[in-house]
Scaffold this active site. Structure first.
Site, PDB file in Angstrom:
ATOM      1  N   ASP A  32      10.624  -3.334   7.263  1.00 38.76           N
ATOM      2  CA  ASP A  32       9.490  -3.589   6.363  1.00 38.76           C
ATOM      3  C   ASP A  32       9.561  -4.978   5.719  1.00 38.76           C
ATOM      4  O   ASP A  32       9.491  -5.101   4.483  1.00 38.76           O
ATOM      5  CB  ASP A  32       9.449  -2.541   5.227  1.00 38.76           C
ATOM      6  CG  ASP A  32       9.587  -1.108   5.724  1.00 38.76           C
ATOM      7  OD1 ASP A  32       9.013  -0.786   6.768  1.00 38.76           O
ATOM      8  OD2 ASP A  32      10.266  -0.309   5.042  1.00 38.76           O
ATOM      9  N   GLU A 239      -0.481   3.115   6.287  1.00 43.46           N
ATOM     10  CA  GLU A 239       0.471   2.579   5.303  1.00 43.46           C
ATOM     11  C   GLU A 239       0.642   1.077   5.541  1.00 43.46           C
ATOM     12  O   GLU A 239      -0.047   0.493   6.370  1.00 43.46           O
ATOM     13  CB  GLU A 239       1.829   3.303   5.398  1.00 43.46           C
ATOM     14  CG  GLU A 239       2.533   3.145   6.726  1.00 43.46           C
ATOM     15  CD  GLU A 239       3.784   4.018   6.873  1.00 43.46           C
ATOM     16  OE1 GLU A 239       4.121   4.799   5.972  1.00 43.46           O
ATOM     17  OE2 GLU A 239       4.433   3.918   7.931  1.00 43.46           O
TER      18      GLU A 239
HETATM   19  O1  FUB Z   1      10.666   2.120   5.243  1.00 42.07           O
HETATM   20  C1  FUB Z   1      10.154   3.304   4.715  1.00 42.07           C
HETATM   21  C2  FUB Z   1       8.723   3.459   5.053  1.00 42.07           C
HETATM   22  O2  FUB Z   1       8.549   3.468   6.451  1.00 42.07           O
HETATM   23  C3  FUB Z   1       7.832   2.338   4.569  1.00 42.07           C
HETATM   24  O3  FUB Z   1       7.566   2.367   3.206  1.00 42.07           O
HETATM   25  C4  FUB Z   1       6.688   2.568   5.463  1.00 42.07           C
HETATM   26  O4  FUB Z   1       5.743   1.533   5.479  1.00 42.07           O
HETATM   27  C5  FUB Z   1       7.371   2.757   6.782  1.00 42.07           C
HETATM   28  O5  FUB Z   1       7.729   1.540   7.367  1.00 42.07           O
END
Ligand code: FUB
Length: 339
Positions: A32, A239
């Site tokens: 991320d 997301e």
């Molecule tokens: O890394 C944890 C979670 O997985 C992130 O917050 C999301 O965007 C996904 O990448």
């Protein structure tokens, strides 16, 4: 080689030509990547993946991260420096578990680290921590940001100095539990033929520590001006929001989650609406796809992750590649693999 095949040990960076880019960091797992240029230098704020021995669960419980490291590099080809632990979950008084994808911002001599973590009731909230240095250590505020919820904060500071926080993630990110305006421990999704759950935005206060207004929906529309539908899994928001500006237009990019694209939409205001344009990064190895976009010295770069080092979805490694635009402002789709 044997080392790369051993999912439990970190290999030294294998220069594997099947991959468009090699892992930037090879001695810990990182994901991320939210990158920024501060004072001409690149700083990266990723998640720090660990194997916490939490069984894989649909809601992402196995992404049980506990701290952040900040990284810096003079340019994307330069040496990457790990500045060590910038914030530890132990130092966040309200935190329960799962320190997920962070972002950072700078204003008036202070650096701000924004982070999602479940509180002690297992509800995702967004916190903020401050430092005089871009690499931390960061000191968290005693409470989460009031009226914040869900995951994946991304802070965009516009040319006029106004800063906006985008956030949200469905499924493990709990956005679907806030449809009523308050948290309900029950997943409620719109029907497939209804508008999708939209990401959120709020302008930040002058001190960067609070929302200065009510949280709004970020509208992502199709070319006819209609909101993307909940059943449009190939295109709808899941997301990982990110905003950047190119040639006076605002680009809102995000992960489509279960269809694994990084998609983007273009608008004329930081609030949107944004019109869906296409995919800027095709699915990568591993379930998640999460990125950021920066400009340095007139070139644009896409930071992303995959699972080249581990082969495991929750043990990821960050990467970078150049991002190119077409003359009409659309982005050339990146495919992370040469095979
Ligand atoms: O890394 C944890 C979670 O997985 C992130 O917050 C999301 O965007 C996904 O990448």
């Amino acid at each position: 080689g044997a080392e790369a095949e051993n999912a439990d040990s970190l290999a030294t960076a294998p220069q594997d030509q099947r991959y468009l880019s090699q892992p930037l960091v090879t001695d810990i797992y990182t994901a991320d990547p939210s990158a920024h240029v501060f004072n001409g230098k690149i700083y990266i704020y990723p998640s720090h993946d660990i194997d916490a021995n939490v069984p894989e669960k649909d809601d992402g419980a196995h992404f049980a991260m506990r701290d952040y490291h900040v990284f810096s590099m003079d340019n994307p080809d330069g040496e990457i420096v790990d500045h060590g632990v910038a914030l530890d979950i132990e130092d966040i008084p309200w935190a329960g578990r799962q320190l997920w994808a962070p972002d950072a911002a700078f204003k008036d001599g202070t650096y701000y680290l924004y982070f999602p973590v479940k509180d002690k009731e297992d509800v995702f909230r967004i916190g903020v921590a401050t430092s005089a240095s871009p690499t931390g250590p960061f000191k968290p505020e005693p409470q989460p940001i009031a009226k914040s919820y869900s995951i994946d904060p991304a802070v965009y500071t516009d040319a006029d100095g106004a800063a906006y926080m985008y956030f949200g993630g469905i499924w493990g990110g709990q956005l679907q539990r806030w449809s009523s305006g308050a948290y309900k421990a029950e997943d409620v999704y719109p029907a497939d033929d209804k508008p999708a759950l939209m990401p959120k935005v709020a302008k930040l206060s002058d001190d960067m520590l609070r929302f200065s207004e009510e949280v709004r929906d970020v509208q992502i529309l199709d070319k006819e001006g209609k909101p993307l539908l909940a059943g449009d899994n190939e295109r709808r928001f899941f997301e990982a929001p990110w905003v950047h500006k190119y040639n006076g237009k605002y680009y809102f990019s995000y992960s489509t989650g279960d269809t694994h694209n990084i998609a983007y939409a273009i608008g004329d205001s930081p609030y949107g609406p944004f019109t869906y344009e296409g995919v800027l990064l095709k699915p990568v190895q591993g379930w998640t796809n999460h990125h950021s976009i920066i400009e340095q010295d007139g070139k644009w770069y896409l930071f992303y992750h995959d699972t080249q080092l581990s082969g495991k979805t929750h043990l990821r490694n960050i990467k970078v590649t150049e991002l190119k635009y077409n003359p009409d402002g659309t982005i050339q789709t990146v495919t992370a693999y040469n095979e």
